[in-house]
Design a protein around this motif. Structure first.
Motif, PDB file in Angstrom:
ATOM      1  N   LEU A  32     -11.039   1.158  38.539  1.00  0.00           N
ATOM      2  CA  LEU A  32     -11.389   2.029  37.197  1.00  0.00           C
ATOM      3  C   LEU A  32     -11.186   1.039  36.078  1.00  0.00           C
ATOM      4  O   LEU A  32     -12.233   0.866  35.125  1.00  0.00           O
ATOM      5  N   ARG A  33     -10.133   0.242  35.919  1.00  0.00           N
ATOM      6  CA  ARG A  33      -9.688  -0.473  34.893  1.00  0.00           C
ATOM      7  C   ARG A  33     -10.868  -1.692  34.970  1.00  0.00           C
ATOM      8  O   ARG A  33     -11.486  -2.180  33.677  1.00  0.00           O
ATOM      9  N   ALA A  34     -11.331  -2.305  35.736  1.00  0.00           N
ATOM     10  CA  ALA A  34     -12.313  -3.340  35.966  1.00  0.00           C
ATOM     11  C   ALA A  34     -13.733  -2.716  35.372  1.00  0.00           C
ATOM     12  O   ALA A  34     -14.260  -3.421  34.446  1.00  0.00           O
ATOM     13  N   ALA A  35     -14.063  -1.584  35.805  1.00  0.00           N
ATOM     14  CA  ALA A  35     -15.391  -1.069  35.379  1.00  0.00           C
ATOM     15  C   ALA A  35     -15.244  -0.648  33.932  1.00  0.00           C
ATOM     16  O   ALA A  35     -16.224  -0.750  33.279  1.00  0.00           O
ATOM     17  N   LEU A  36     -14.350  -0.065  33.543  1.00  0.00           N
ATOM     18  CA  LEU A  36     -14.186   0.436  31.979  1.00  0.00           C
ATOM     19  C   LEU A  36     -14.024  -0.499  31.130  1.00  0.00           C
ATOM     20  O   LEU A  36     -14.426  -0.700  30.114  1.00  0.00           O
ATOM     21  N   THR A  37     -13.158  -1.630  31.520  1.00  0.00           N
ATOM     22  CA  THR A  37     -13.003  -2.976  30.698  1.00  0.00           C
ATOM     23  C   THR A  37     -14.416  -3.689  30.341  1.00  0.00           C
ATOM     24  O   THR A  37     -14.707  -4.288  29.579  1.00  0.00           O
ATOM     25  N   ASP A  38     -14.991  -3.656  31.686  1.00  0.00           N
ATOM     26  CA  ASP A  38     -16.450  -4.174  31.885  1.00  0.00           C
ATOM     27  C   ASP A  38     -17.556  -3.387  30.541  1.00  0.00           C
ATOM     28  O   ASP A  38     -18.441  -4.060  29.905  1.00  0.00           O
ATOM     29  N   LEU A  39     -17.172  -2.376  30.620  1.00  0.00           N
ATOM     30  CA  LEU A  39     -18.108  -1.349  29.422  1.00  0.00           C
ATOM     31  C   LEU A  39     -17.426  -1.619  28.072  1.00  0.00           C
ATOM     32  O   LEU A  39     -17.954  -0.827  27.302  1.00  0.00           O
ATOM     33  N   GLY A  40     -16.258  -2.191  28.031  1.00  0.00           N
ATOM     34  CA  GLY A  40     -15.834  -2.536  26.547  1.00  0.00           C
ATOM     35  C   GLY A  40     -14.689  -1.564  26.266  1.00  0.00           C
ATOM     36  O   GLY A  40     -14.309  -1.454  24.839  1.00  0.00           O
ATOM     37  N   PRO A 120     -16.376   7.481  46.613  1.00  0.00           N
ATOM     38  CA  PRO A 120     -16.399   6.377  45.621  1.00  0.00           C
ATOM     39  C   PRO A 120     -17.229   6.077  44.828  1.00  0.00           C
ATOM     40  O   PRO A 120     -18.394   6.660  44.885  1.00  0.00           O
ATOM     41  N   PHE A 121     -17.029   5.671  43.446  1.00  0.00           N
ATOM     42  CA  PHE A 121     -17.899   5.925  42.481  1.00  0.00           C
ATOM     43  C   PHE A 121     -18.512   4.447  42.205  1.00  0.00           C
ATOM     44  O   PHE A 121     -18.226   3.692  42.646  1.00  0.00           O
ATOM     45  N   HIS A 122     -19.849   4.789  41.761  1.00  0.00           N
ATOM     46  CA  HIS A 122     -20.604   3.327  41.442  1.00  0.00           C
ATOM     47  C   HIS A 122     -20.726   3.443  39.810  1.00  0.00           C
ATOM     48  O   HIS A 122     -20.588   4.336  39.019  1.00  0.00           O
ATOM     49  N   PRO A 123     -20.317   2.007  39.673  1.00  0.00           N
ATOM     50  CA  PRO A 123     -19.974   1.778  38.016  1.00  0.00           C
ATOM     51  C   PRO A 123     -21.160   2.448  36.887  1.00  0.00           C
ATOM     52  O   PRO A 123     -20.892   2.819  35.981  1.00  0.00           O
ATOM     53  N   ASP A 124     -22.352   2.174  37.405  1.00  0.00           N
ATOM     54  CA  ASP A 124     -23.350   2.631  36.643  1.00  0.00           C
ATOM     55  C   ASP A 124     -23.293   4.199  36.558  1.00  0.00           C
ATOM     56  O   ASP A 124     -23.702   4.770  35.531  1.00  0.00           O
ATOM     57  N   LYS A 125     -23.015   4.784  37.499  1.00  0.00           N
ATOM     58  CA  LYS A 125     -22.899   6.198  37.788  1.00  0.00           C
ATOM     59  C   LYS A 125     -21.765   6.784  36.556  1.00  0.00           C
ATOM     60  O   LYS A 125     -21.602   7.892  35.722  1.00  0.00           O
ATOM     61  N   LEU A 126     -20.481   5.909  36.870  1.00  0.00           N
ATOM     62  CA  LEU A 126     -19.594   6.099  35.878  1.00  0.00           C
ATOM     63  C   LEU A 126     -19.864   6.138  34.369  1.00  0.00           C
ATOM     64  O   LEU A 126     -19.653   6.979  33.608  1.00  0.00           O
ATOM     65  N   ALA A 127     -20.440   4.965  34.255  1.00  0.00           N
ATOM     66  CA  ALA A 127     -20.911   4.648  32.753  1.00  0.00           C
ATOM     67  C   ALA A 127     -21.822   5.893  32.200  1.00  0.00           C
ATOM     68  O   ALA A 127     -21.624   6.419  31.135  1.00  0.00           O
ATOM     69  N   ALA A 128     -22.758   6.494  33.013  1.00  0.00           N
ATOM     70  CA  ALA A 128     -23.566   7.672  32.825  1.00  0.00           C
ATOM     71  C   ALA A 128     -22.761   8.627  32.528  1.00  0.00           C
ATOM     72  O   ALA A 128     -23.005   9.559  31.451  1.00  0.00           O
ATOM     73  N   ALA A 129     -21.810   9.113  33.337  1.00  0.00           N
ATOM     74  CA  ALA A 129     -20.807  10.321  32.981  1.00  0.00           C
ATOM     75  C   ALA A 129     -20.251   9.840  31.763  1.00  0.00           C
ATOM     76  O   ALA A 129     -19.838  11.225  31.124  1.00  0.00           O
ATOM     77  N   ILE A 130     -19.814   9.155  31.628  1.00  0.00           N
ATOM     78  CA  ILE A 130     -18.872   8.685  30.273  1.00  0.00           C
ATOM     79  C   ILE A 130     -19.766   8.942  29.275  1.00  0.00           C
ATOM     80  O   ILE A 130     -19.452   9.636  28.127  1.00  0.00           O
ATOM     81  N   ARG A 131     -21.023   8.363  29.048  1.00  0.00           N
ATOM     82  CA  ARG A 131     -21.978   8.495  27.903  1.00  0.00           C
ATOM     83  C   ARG A 131     -22.228  10.134  27.853  1.00  0.00           C
ATOM     84  O   ARG A 131     -22.363  10.406  26.660  1.00  0.00           O
ATOM     85  N   ARG A 132     -22.313  10.702  28.754  1.00  0.00           N
ATOM     86  CA  ARG A 132     -22.869  12.229  28.938  1.00  0.00           C
ATOM     87  C   ARG A 132     -21.712  13.110  28.212  1.00  0.00           C
ATOM     88  O   ARG A 132     -22.107  13.976  27.200  1.00  0.00           O
TER      89      ARG A 132
END
Length: 135
Positions: A32-40, A120-132
């Motif tokens: 999660l840390r890796a995916a979220l820091t990649d998103l800024g 397991p989550f996919h980073p793109d799906k995680l990013a989409a859920a966060i944006r929503r």
């Protein structure tokens, strides 16, 4: 904990904000840390619901992502306790779990969860859920 965090632009879209992740699995927190820091995002972490409540203290993250099955205080209990506090009443909360039953999803919604992501989550799906939930 530092007050400032370096933002990493994601394809020209600079995202800012703080997300707390709550999961008893060190490897899941690392993913999660890796995916979220990649998103800024700046990432705060906790191992279970009690540690999350303690670490939140005076903090007000933009989003909380929590597992359900954790020792001491599970995700359902954490969500309920956060919703009892005025300053966290409207905090977006995503549940990230291996659970996928309708009964568990309904229980999370009833507790006050904003959304649901299955591991397991996919980073793109995680990013989409966060944006929503943030926009």
């Amino acid at each position: 904990m530092t007050q400032s965090a370096q933002r990493i632009p994601n394809e020209g879209n600079s995202v800012s904000g703080t997300i707390m992740t709550v999961d008893d699995s060190p490897s899941m927190r690392m993913l999660l840390r890796a995916a979220l820091t990649d998103l800024g995002y700046k990432v705060l972490e906790a191992e279970d619901g009690l540690q999350a409540l303690d670490r939140l203290g005076g903090l007000a993250p933009d989003l909380l992502i929590t597992d359900i099955n954790m020792p001491r205080l599970d995700g359902f209990g954490l969500i309920e306790k956060l919703r009892e506090q005025d300053r966290h009443r409207n905090l977006p909360i995503l549940v990230l779990t291996t659970e996928s039953s309708d009964e568990k999803k309904q229980r999370a919604r009833s507790a006050g969860a904003t959304g649901w992501i299955v591991k397991p989550f996919h980073p793109d799906k995680l990013a989409a859920a966060i944006r929503r939930v943030l926009h």
